[in-house]
Design an enzyme around this catalytic site. Structure first.
Site, PDB file in Angstrom:
ATOM      1  N   GLU A   5      59.926  46.577  32.594  1.00  0.00           N
ATOM      2  CA  GLU A   5      59.081  46.224  33.728  1.00  0.00           C
ATOM      3  C   GLU A   5      59.028  44.709  33.882  1.00  0.00           C
ATOM      4  O   GLU A   5      59.170  43.961  32.923  1.00  0.00           O
ATOM      5  CB  GLU A   5      57.672  46.774  33.530  1.00  0.00           C
ATOM      6  CG  GLU A   5      57.629  48.288  33.576  1.00  0.00           C
ATOM      7  CD  GLU A   5      56.233  48.833  33.361  1.00  0.00           C
ATOM      8  OE1 GLU A   5      55.315  48.044  33.045  1.00  0.00           O
ATOM      9  OE2 GLU A   5      56.052  50.056  33.495  1.00  0.00           O
ATOM     10  N   CYS A  55      48.902  56.501  27.778  1.00  0.00           N
ATOM     11  CA  CYS A  55      49.550  55.298  28.307  1.00  0.00           C
ATOM     12  C   CYS A  55      50.793  55.668  29.106  1.00  0.00           C
ATOM     13  O   CYS A  55      51.180  56.829  29.203  1.00  0.00           O
ATOM     14  CB  CYS A  55      49.870  54.313  27.186  1.00  0.00           C
ATOM     15  SG  CYS A  55      50.868  54.996  25.865  1.00  0.00           S
ATOM     16  N   ASP A  56      51.426  54.643  29.632  1.00  0.00           N
ATOM     17  CA  ASP A  56      52.434  54.803  30.676  1.00  0.00           C
ATOM     18  C   ASP A  56      53.559  55.766  30.327  1.00  0.00           C
ATOM     19  O   ASP A  56      54.028  56.517  31.183  1.00  0.00           O
ATOM     20  CB  ASP A  56      53.044  53.441  31.006  1.00  0.00           C
ATOM     21  CG  ASP A  56      52.061  52.495  31.658  1.00  0.00           C
ATOM     22  OD1 ASP A  56      50.858  52.810  31.663  1.00  0.00           O
ATOM     23  OD2 ASP A  56      52.487  51.438  32.146  1.00  0.00           O
ATOM     24  N   CYS A 114      44.843  51.058  31.474  1.00  0.00           N
ATOM     25  CA  CYS A 114      44.635  49.966  32.425  1.00  0.00           C
ATOM     26  C   CYS A 114      43.981  50.475  33.708  1.00  0.00           C
ATOM     27  O   CYS A 114      44.343  51.528  34.234  1.00  0.00           O
ATOM     28  CB  CYS A 114      45.958  49.284  32.726  1.00  0.00           C
ATOM     29  SG  CYS A 114      46.722  48.554  31.255  1.00  0.00           S
ATOM     30  N   SER A 136      56.010  46.997  36.975  1.00  0.00           N
ATOM     31  CA  SER A 136      54.789  47.594  36.463  1.00  0.00           C
ATOM     32  C   SER A 136      54.001  48.233  37.583  1.00  0.00           C
ATOM     33  O   SER A 136      54.092  47.838  38.750  1.00  0.00           O
ATOM     34  CB  SER A 136      53.937  46.513  35.791  1.00  0.00           C
ATOM     35  OG  SER A 136      52.613  46.948  35.607  1.00  0.00           O
TER      36      SER A 136
END
Length: 558
Positions: A448, A124-125, A196, A474
């Site tokens: 974000e 993930c991010d 995502c 984001s």
């Protein structure tokens, strides 16, 4: 050093280490294992988010690979925050902070247990840059493995992603869709595990991992559910053991200034997330590489935008994989003279050698364009400066309706205040939404703003308003949005001095962002400004606010 064990001998050799050996026997060590290198397999596995939900399976396969490489695997995990779940409320303040905590936690376990090498698995991010930061900081033999993208969902015959859900919220607030349609989109958007689907932050950083040379070739694009992801996990374990045996190359041998320029070039060609700027600056600092905002802008002016991918375009990461993967982009950039082909990678071979050994497809011309027929002649991101952002701001120009915007400021001292105004219908065409006190120190955590930008798009205002913030956007953000404005409002940056009704001009071609107020008036306002009280006075968020630096240096905590 004992044999090929640069550090683990410290906990296994000699009579004085009998207590350590006793502990290791209890977690499965055999007598033979004490003489082998120890390779950590660290992942951000959890049940918080689909990005990380499957990483335990990849870790098990990586451990098999370590064994195949005649080393001993030791698994541990670290935290991860789900940006999608944390988005739009107070929880989002924890997201960026988790990046540095992930790096710290991996470093501390590796330091304490004296392990020789690392397979870092993230999905993930913030876990991705966190792992890469830890690798650069420790400079031990390391291989980075991405968990893979989620497949897009399907709703009424069209592919959808989590971006569509956020935008549907804005459309629902406006009355453009009803409860049933919102629920239908919600139910369809996330069909399984993986990060995502668009070229949001997770997939952008996966491409960075491959472009910078820390992942195995071809490891960025395959979806989470694809068997190639499992193969990559096993091979990453084998390669980590090989790196220990060979004595390198080490992360700082790989992550050179030229390697960072390669990563930036791929991000620009992909029109990747603006967060890549923040994260690459942070990783570079750990690698002792002198990387600055101006390096991003220099590369952006040289490298064209080649990939038609969401949020700026039509396709998703699995479509990139379908037409050949990130390596197609890398080979095209290499042949155009826009990539440093002599950079060494985790394989021990160079970027050029890796690509030559692969069966790389030609650009399909729809998802991936050749440099001779780019989507845009310049990269997907730009660095802006001016009296509103003397230390810089970042904009994703790919997907913006135009490269310039001039409008009237509407100022909000929090994301929530801006979101409330938007959903109440108080934002009109020609407005520049200014969201401040959401920077690294001020928020704290630089959250974000996808809830706001998606609501703007959902309300049909994407071409008619601009957004400016000292927070972040984001990777799923589109439209005319400028983030990372520095200095931030909390430390008295010019964004704190803007008032409702001021005229703001943004010109991406000229790399300019300015407020139409003369310096004497700004100075008068500066004298009236007072520093706000900290929003948190104890706990992790308070510690972070005291130690974090500015966005133009990566918002790092040392």
């Amino acid at each position: 050093m004992v044999g090929e064990r640069p550090r683990s001998w410290e906990v296994t050799e000699g009579p004085q280490r009998a207590p350590a050996r006793a502990m290791l026997r209890a977690v499965g060590f055999s007598e033979e294992d004490f003489g082998k290198p120890q390779v950590a397999v660290a992942s951000s596995w959890n049940e918080v988010t689909p990005c990380n939900y499957h990483l335990d399976k990849l870790a098990a396969l990586a451990k098999e690979g370590v064994r195949q490489g005649d080393a001993v695997p030791i698994e541990f995990t670290t935290i991860a925050v789900s940006d999608g779940i944390a988005m739009g409320h107070e929880g989002m303040k924890a997201s960026l902070m988790s990046r540095d905590l992930i790096a710290d936690s991996v470093e501390l376990v590796m330091h304490a247990e004296r392990m020789d090498a690392l397979v870092g698995i993230a999905g993930c991010d913030k876990s991705e840059p966190g792992m890469l930061m830890a690798m650069a900081r420790m400079n031990l033999p390391s291989v980075y493995l991405y968990g893979g993208t989620i497949l897009p969902g399907s709703y009424e015959g069209r592919d959808i992603t989590i971006q569509d859900v956020f935008e549907a919220v804005g459309a629902h607030a406006k009355g453009s869709i009803d409860d049933a349609e919102l629920r239908g989109i919600e139910r369809a958007a996330c069909p399984g595990t993986g990060s995502c689907a668009g070229m949001y932050t997770a997939n952008t950083m996966a491409a960075v991992g491959e472009a910078i040379g820390m992942s195995l070739p071809g490891a960025a694009s395959p979806p989470a559910v694809d068997y190639r992801r499992e193969v990559a996990a096993r091979e990453s374990g084998i390669q980590a053991a090989t790196l220990v045996a060979d004595g390198g190359p080490l992360p700082r041998d790989i992550m050179t200034k030229e390697a960072f320029e390669n990563a930036i070039a791929v991000v620009m060609a992909l029109a990747g997330s603006t967060n890549a700027v923040l994260h690459l600056l942070a990783i570079a600092r750990e690698a002792h590489v002198d990387l600055e905002l101006d390096d991003f802008d220099r590369v952006a002016r040289e490298v064209p935008h080649l990939v038609d991918v969401r949020p700026a375009g039509r396709f998703v990461m699995s479509d990139i994989d379908r037409v050949g993967g990130v390596q197609v982009v890398m080979k095209e950039l290499l042949e155009a003279g826009l990539l440093h082909g002599d950079c060494v990678t985790v394989t021990g071979k160079t970027i050029a050698e890796n690509l030559a050994a692969m069966d790389v497809a030609a650009p399909d011309g729809e998802v991936i364009h050749p440099p001779s027929d780019p989507i845009h002649p310049w990269g997907g991101l730009a660095i802006l400066r001016g009296n509103l952002a003397p230390d810089g701001g970042v904009i994703k120009v790919a997907g913006a309706a135009s490269t310039s915007f001039e409008g009237t400021a509407k100022c909000f001292d929090s994301e929530q205040a801006a979101f409330d105004a938007l959903t109440a219908g108080s934002i009109a065409a020609g407005d520049v939404i200014v969201i401040r006190y959401e920077g690294p120190k001020g928020s704290p955590g630089m959250p974000e703003m996808l809830a706001v930008t998606a609501a703007v798009a959902g309300a049909g205002l994407g071409k008619d308003v601009a957004l400016i913030t000292d927070g972040r956007f984001s990777g799923a953000t589109k439209g005319f949005s400028v983030g990372h404005v520095a200095p931030e409002a909390c430390v008295g940056g010019p964004i704190a001095l803007v008032r409702d009704g001021d005229r703001i001009r943004i010109d991406a071609d000229a790399r300019l962002i300015e407020v139409g107020v003369d310096e004497a008036e700004l100075e008068r306002r500066r004298l009236e400004w007072t520093e706000p009280e900290p929003k948190y006075t104890q706990g992790a968020l308070a510690k972070y606010a005291r130690s974090v630096g500015s966005a133009d240096h990566g918002a790092v905590t040392w």
